[in-house]
Scaffold this motif. Structure first.
Motif, mmCIF file in Angstrom:
data_model
loop_
_atom_site.group_PDB
_atom_site.id
_atom_site.type_symbol
_atom_site.label_atom_id
_atom_site.label_comp_id
_atom_site.label_asym_id
_atom_site.label_seq_id
_atom_site.Cartn_x
_atom_site.Cartn_y
_atom_site.Cartn_z
ATOM 1 N N ARG A 85 5.744 8.288 -6.183
ATOM 2 C CA ARG A 85 4.771 7.355 -5.820
ATOM 3 C C ARG A 85 5.170 6.287 -6.915
ATOM 4 N NH1 ARG A 85 0.139 8.162 -2.635
ATOM 5 N NH2 ARG A 85 -0.499 10.364 -2.482
ATOM 6 N N PHE A 86 5.266 4.927 -6.595
ATOM 7 C CA PHE A 86 5.423 3.824 -7.259
ATOM 8 C C PHE A 86 4.026 3.192 -7.445
ATOM 9 C CE2 PHE A 86 10.122 2.384 -7.331
ATOM 10 C CZ PHE A 86 10.659 3.865 -7.765
ATOM 11 N N HIS A 87 3.779 2.981 -8.811
ATOM 12 C CA HIS A 87 2.350 2.147 -8.936
ATOM 13 C C HIS A 87 2.564 0.882 -9.816
ATOM 14 C CE1 HIS A 87 -0.105 5.674 -7.511
ATOM 15 N NE2 HIS A 87 0.643 6.514 -8.131
ATOM 16 N N GLY A 88 2.652 -0.151 -9.325
ATOM 17 C CA GLY A 88 2.542 -1.578 -9.726
ATOM 18 C C GLY A 88 3.921 -1.749 -10.475
ATOM 19 N N ILE A 89 4.901 -1.150 -10.034
ATOM 20 C CA ILE A 89 6.193 -1.202 -10.653
ATOM 21 C C ILE A 89 6.858 -2.715 -10.815
ATOM 22 C CG2 ILE A 89 8.876 -0.660 -10.690
ATOM 23 C CD1 ILE A 89 6.768 1.551 -11.755
ATOM 24 N N GLY A 90 7.148 -2.978 -11.923
ATOM 25 C CA GLY A 90 7.645 -4.362 -12.048
ATOM 26 C C GLY A 90 9.028 -4.287 -13.012
ATOM 27 N N LYS A 91 10.120 -5.172 -12.790
ATOM 28 C CA LYS A 91 11.201 -5.311 -13.621
ATOM 29 C C LYS A 91 11.726 -6.651 -13.934
ATOM 30 C CE LYS A 91 14.986 -3.423 -15.848
ATOM 31 N NZ LYS A 91 14.643 -2.983 -17.112
ATOM 32 N N ASP B 29 5.224 -5.859 -8.884
ATOM 33 C CA ASP B 29 4.108 -5.033 -8.431
ATOM 34 C C ASP B 29 4.405 -4.247 -7.161
ATOM 35 O OD1 ASP B 29 1.405 -4.210 -8.330
ATOM 36 O OD2 ASP B 29 0.793 -5.867 -7.081
ATOM 37 N N ILE B 30 5.390 -3.461 -7.436
ATOM 38 C CA ILE B 30 5.817 -2.459 -6.052
ATOM 39 C C ILE B 30 4.760 -1.193 -6.158
ATOM 40 C CG2 ILE B 30 7.736 -0.977 -5.237
ATOM 41 C CD1 ILE B 30 8.343 -4.029 -5.280
ATOM 42 N N ASN B 31 4.321 -1.012 -5.012
ATOM 43 C CA ASN B 31 3.470 -0.002 -4.787
ATOM 44 C C ASN B 31 4.064 0.826 -3.469
ATOM 45 O OD1 ASN B 31 1.171 -0.100 -6.946
ATOM 46 N ND2 ASN B 31 1.274 -2.182 -5.911
ATOM 47 N N PHE B 32 4.306 1.915 -3.584
ATOM 48 C CA PHE B 32 4.753 2.761 -2.405
ATOM 49 C C PHE B 32 5.049 4.097 -2.595
ATOM 50 C CE2 PHE B 32 7.848 3.883 0.721
ATOM 51 C CZ PHE B 32 7.525 3.223 1.952
ATOM 52 N N GLN C 294 7.076 -2.724 -16.159
ATOM 53 C CA GLN C 294 5.546 -2.395 -16.145
ATOM 54 C C GLN C 294 5.464 -1.281 -14.829
ATOM 55 O OE1 GLN C 294 4.561 -6.614 -14.793
ATOM 56 N NE2 GLN C 294 3.882 -5.882 -12.713
ATOM 57 N N GLY C 295 4.375 -0.611 -14.957
ATOM 58 C CA GLY C 295 3.868 0.234 -13.817
ATOM 59 C C GLY C 295 4.270 1.614 -14.447
ATOM 60 N N HIS C 296 3.930 2.524 -13.415
ATOM 61 C CA HIS C 296 4.449 3.915 -13.685
ATOM 62 C C HIS C 296 4.641 4.644 -12.532
ATOM 63 C CE1 HIS C 296 0.091 4.425 -12.503
ATOM 64 N NE2 HIS C 296 0.440 5.770 -12.313
ATOM 65 N N ILE C 297 5.493 5.904 -12.724
ATOM 66 C CA ILE C 297 6.004 6.677 -11.397
ATOM 67 C C ILE C 297 5.237 7.940 -11.598
ATOM 68 C CG2 ILE C 297 8.284 7.460 -10.367
ATOM 69 C CD1 ILE C 297 9.743 5.198 -11.568
ATOM 70 N N GLU C 298 5.032 8.354 -10.372
ATOM 71 C CA GLU C 298 4.709 9.894 -10.200
ATOM 72 C C GLU C 298 5.574 10.626 -9.468
ATOM 73 O OE1 GLU C 298 0.689 10.192 -8.300
ATOM 74 O OE2 GLU C 298 -0.189 9.028 -9.993
ATOM 75 N N THR D 135 0.944 -1.168 -0.054
ATOM 76 C CA THR D 135 -0.091 0.151 -0.086
ATOM 77 C C THR D 135 0.663 1.294 -0.051
ATOM 78 O OG1 THR D 135 -0.195 0.001 2.385
ATOM 79 C CG2 THR D 135 -1.793 -0.993 1.191
ATOM 80 N N PRO D 136 0.591 2.331 -0.448
ATOM 81 C CA PRO D 136 1.232 3.604 -0.634
ATOM 82 C C PRO D 136 1.824 4.045 0.789
ATOM 83 C CG PRO D 136 -0.667 3.834 -2.002
ATOM 84 C CD PRO D 136 -0.859 2.587 -1.285
ATOM 85 N N GLU D 137 0.912 3.951 1.811
ATOM 86 C CA GLU D 137 1.331 4.239 3.125
ATOM 87 C C GLU D 137 0.559 3.293 3.870
ATOM 88 O OE1 GLU D 137 1.563 7.651 0.418
ATOM 89 O OE2 GLU D 137 -0.348 6.888 1.179
ATOM 90 N N THR D 138 1.194 3.159 5.148
ATOM 91 C CA THR D 138 0.598 2.266 6.334
ATOM 92 C C THR D 138 0.025 2.927 7.085
ATOM 93 O OG1 THR D 138 2.746 2.128 7.377
ATOM 94 C CG2 THR D 138 2.416 0.451 5.919
ATOM 95 N N GLU D 139 0.155 4.307 7.422
ATOM 96 C CA GLU D 139 -0.569 5.086 8.383
ATOM 97 C C GLU D 139 -0.692 6.540 7.676
ATOM 98 O OE1 GLU D 139 1.609 5.072 11.909
ATOM 99 O OE2 GLU D 139 3.233 5.912 11.051
ATOM 100 N N GLU D 140 -1.584 7.574 8.087
ATOM 101 C CA GLU D 140 -1.507 8.800 7.709
ATOM 102 C C GLU D 140 -0.528 9.545 8.542
ATOM 103 O OE1 GLU D 140 -2.531 11.840 5.739
ATOM 104 O OE2 GLU D 140 -3.600 9.953 5.600
ATOM 105 N N THR D 141 0.415 10.177 7.801
ATOM 106 C CA THR D 141 1.520 10.767 8.438
ATOM 107 C C THR D 141 1.388 12.372 8.364
ATOM 108 O OG1 THR D 141 2.666 10.910 6.171
ATOM 109 C CG2 THR D 141 2.900 8.806 7.676
ATOM 110 N N GLY D 142 0.597 12.797 7.452
ATOM 111 C CA GLY D 142 0.535 14.376 7.181
ATOM 112 C C GLY D 142 1.447 14.823 6.143
#
Length: 508
Positions: free
Chosen positions: A20-26, A36-39, A72-76, A7-14
């Motif tokens: 951001r990594f969305h579904g990154i594969g290599k 499938d890296i999402n972070f 695969q995936g995309h980066i923001e 998941t992008p974050e495990t807790e709300e940090t403010g």
């Protein structure tokens, strides 16, 4: 511990997400390095990244730095998707990287190396500006380092080169530094210098710079990380928040067992010193540094980095292999594997069985193979048996043994060097920080192998920058200014005693 969904974050940090990594594969051919890296890497946080050698940590960071394009995936970046994310896009986003394998050019000065990654330093006064920037950043990160910025890189110690590489990564020229990747940054630093770096990392994160710390030193992650990514087999299997951070939790998430208990001196199967030491050396100017070792002993070298420990190992190697009555069979495990250890154009197998090519005198009995023929002939079947035995024994992962040595992660390359030494017939094994860049599970296996081989009568002399490892040694020589200041026995080798001895003058 079961796997979790990324998941992008495990807790709300403010904090806002910087990248951001969305579904990154290599993938590399048929090898899937990332899946499938999402972070989300948040602004002004320190992220620790843990995992065994070959887990995908360095590949993930190479994608973040724009060195590898994701399959695969995309980066923001700042909320905007960048389909053509490459090295230029990463640099424009403020990403800097200090790779595990140092990238300095040995034939250039520190200032000239600065200009390689900061091409904006040009014009008549470029050298003065580069030198001033480097000296300022070195002093900010490593106070009292003693470097002027004009030194030739080939004249620097491994520790000093690591310091220069780190300072270069944090230096600001045309674009702001927003995210710095530190891949095993303390692997060549002593405890004091490592603490200076960790203090700076926390300060940099508080100042808004996102810092990524890849390290097998789990204690360092505990001290500085806001969150920890745990990777296994190319995936993120756990994201641990600072509130839930412990050494045990990280190791369990890695799928490793806790390290073995340290055996006390009377529990170790060591050969007795009744007949006196097996080896004795007088080293240094005036032969003031006295070192001795018995069969079956594990001898430690300690002290601040760059105090003559590696030079002492090299002097012992030269003395032990010189022609004469006292000539011994010696193996050396290099700490600077890029310069002194691996042969980059050779395969993994060729690097591991290198000693077999030196005349066929190495004995493979320890690995279950036969002795090689003499007169320059090589028994390739026996060589393959040794390579396979040690591949299994020390857990070399990531590629076929016929693949190039550089296809392995840094930690797995170090395993090959260690296996090369133990597969030989050497009675004396010299180790120059051999667990540099090696994961906690492999370290446990190496410690056990050292003890097992010492019980068979092999002698180890072990320089390490990790004070915790010295508790596995029977005796430890502490160095300062190329001389021994104190000799500590196993039960005396505490953090306090090591630190005190590291700042003492030469013991009379």
């Amino acid at each position: 511990m079961g796997e979790i969904k990324n998941t992008p974050e495990t807790e709300e940090t403010g904090r806002e997400a910087l990248i951001r990594f969305h579904g990154i594969g290599k993938t590399f051919g048929r090898v899937r390095a990332l899946t499938d890296i999402n972070f989300s890497f948040l602004r002004g946080e320190c992220v620790g990244i843990a995992g065994h050698n070959g887990a995908g940590k360095s590949t993930l960071m190479a994608v973040l730095a724009g060195v590898f394009e994701p399959t695969q995936g995309h980066i923001e970046v700042d909320g905007e998707s960048l389909p053509g994310y490459d090295a230029n896009a990463a640099r424009h986003a403020g990403v800097r990287c200090v790779f595990q394998e140092l990238s300095l050019c040995a034939n250039l000065s520190i200032a000239e190396n600065m200009c390689i990654v900061h091409p904006q330093l040009r014009g008549r006064s470029w050298r003065r500006r580069a030198t001033a920037l480097m000296r300022a950043k070195l002093e900010e990160i490593f106070p009292g380092n003693g470097l002027s910025g004009n030194e030739l890189v080939s004249d620097l110690t491994l520790t000093q080169r690591q310091m220069v590489e780190i300072a270069r990564g944090f230096t600001i020229t045309d674009t702001p530094v927003r995210l710095v990747i530190l891949d095993e940054p303390t692997s060549s630093l002593d405890a004091h210098t490592a603490e200076q770096l960790l203090a700076f990392v926390r300060k940099a994160a508080q100042g808004g710079i996102t810092c990524l710390l890849i390290t097998h030193m789990l204690g360092e992650i505990q001290r500085v990380a806001d969150r920890v990514i745990v990777m296994r087999d190319g995936s993120i299997v756990s994201v641990l928040a600072r509130d839930n951070l412990s050494r045990k939790a990280i190791i369990l998430a890695m799928g490793q067992h806790l390290e073995v208990d340290k055996a006390s001196a009377d529990q170790r199967a060591r050969l007795q010193r009744a007949d006196g030491p097996e080896y004795q050396w007088a080293l240094g100017a005036g032969r003031r540094t006295k070192i001795d070792a018995s069969r079956g002993e594990v001898i430690g070298f300690a002290g601040l980095a760059g105090q003559g420990q590696t030079e002492a190992l090299l002097a012992i190697y030269e003395a032990a292999t010189s022609r004469g009555a006292g000539r011994a069979k010696v193996a050396f495990v290099a700490g600077d594997r890029g310069r002194d250890g691996v042969f980059p154009v050779w395969s993994i197998a060729q690097n591991l069985d290198l000693r077999w090519l030196g005349g066929g005198m190495a004995e493979a009995g320890r690995a279950g193979a036969k002795r090689l023929p003499i007169r320059g002939l090589v028994d390739f079947a026996a060589a393959r048996a040794v390579v396979e035995a040690w591949r299994v024994k020390i857990g070399i992962r990531g590629a076929s043994m016929n693949a190039g040595i550089l296809s392995l992660s840094g930690g797995n390359q170090q395993k090959v060097l260690f296996a090369r030494a133990l597969a030989s017939d050497a009675d004396l094994i010299l180790m120059d920080d051999p667990t540099r860049g090696v994961d906690v599970g492999t370290k446990r296996d190496i410690y056990q192998l050292v003890r097992d081989e010492a019980a068979k009568g092999r002698t180890f002399i072990w320089y390490t920058t990790e004070n915790e490892e010295l508790t596995y040694c029977d005796r430890t020589y502490v160095f300062r200014s190329a001389s021994v200041t104190r000799l500590l026995h196993a039960d005396e080798c505490t953090e306090e005693a090591l630190l005190a001895a590291s700042f003492e003058e030469h013991a009379a």
